[in-house]
Design a protein around this motif. Structure first.
Motif, PDB file in Angstrom:
ATOM      1  N   UNK A  13       0.830  -1.204   0.000  1.00  0.00           N
ATOM      2  CA  UNK A  13       0.000   0.000   0.000  1.00  0.00           C
ATOM      3  C   UNK A  13       0.865   1.256   0.000  1.00  0.00           C
ATOM      4  N   UNK A  14       2.036   1.195   0.627  1.00  0.00           N
ATOM      5  CA  UNK A  14       2.923   2.343   0.686  1.00  0.00           C
ATOM      6  C   UNK A  14       3.533   2.699  -0.660  1.00  0.00           C
ATOM      7  N   UNK A  15       3.635   1.752  -1.551  1.00  0.00           N
ATOM      8  CA  UNK A  15       4.179   1.995  -2.890  1.00  0.00           C
ATOM      9  C   UNK A  15       3.164   2.750  -3.748  1.00  0.00           C
ATOM     10  N   UNK A  16       1.919   2.657  -3.414  1.00  0.00           N
ATOM     11  CA  UNK A  16       0.861   3.262  -4.209  1.00  0.00           C
ATOM     12  C   UNK A  16       0.985   4.780  -4.281  1.00  0.00           C
ATOM     13  N   UNK A  17       1.250   5.410  -3.167  1.00  0.00           N
ATOM     14  CA  UNK A  17       1.282   6.873  -3.148  1.00  0.00           C
ATOM     15  C   UNK A  17       2.342   7.455  -4.084  1.00  0.00           C
ATOM     16  N   UNK A  18       3.592   6.981  -4.071  1.00  0.00           N
ATOM     17  CA  UNK A  18       4.560   7.541  -5.034  1.00  0.00           C
ATOM     18  C   UNK A  18       4.154   7.326  -6.489  1.00  0.00           C
TER      19      UNK A  18
END
Length: 109
Positions: A13-18
């Protein structure tokens, strides 16, 4: 994120924002550049209205896209910036063309 101890699901999920913020930043850079042009030409009030409308669109889209989860909330700024770019393009096309005065802009020393 995984290096700091987050589990695989959190890291995913953290990869989604960039990924979503990349297009937003490119569009926003164009808006900032055109914003300088409009401020220099005296059209700052029109640009302020576009910026305010873009903020409203971003908040409305973030709320409307919550059904998609984090993906929808992360996509809202990019969609709002695209709307702002379209509006600024319309403003840019409607701006009057400046005529040449025949006076040199080079200063005599």
């Amino acid at each position: 994120m995984a290096a700091f101890g987050a589990g695989p699901a959190i890291a995913h999920e953290g990869v989604l924002f960039p990924r979503c913020v990349g297009p937003y930043l490119v569009l926003m850079a164009g808006l900032i550049a055109l914003g300088g042009v409009f401020e220099g030409s005296g059209e700052a009030p029109a640009l302020l209205r576009v910026t305010a409308l873009g903020t409203v669109v971003q908040l409305a889209l973030a709320y409307a896209l919550t059904g998609l989860g984090l993906h929808g909330v992360c996509l809202a700024p990019a969609f709002a910036a695209a709307v702002q770019c379209a509006l600024v393009r319309l403003l840019f096309r409607r701006a009057p063309v400046q005529e040449e005065t025949g006076v040199s802009s080079v200063r005599a020393g």
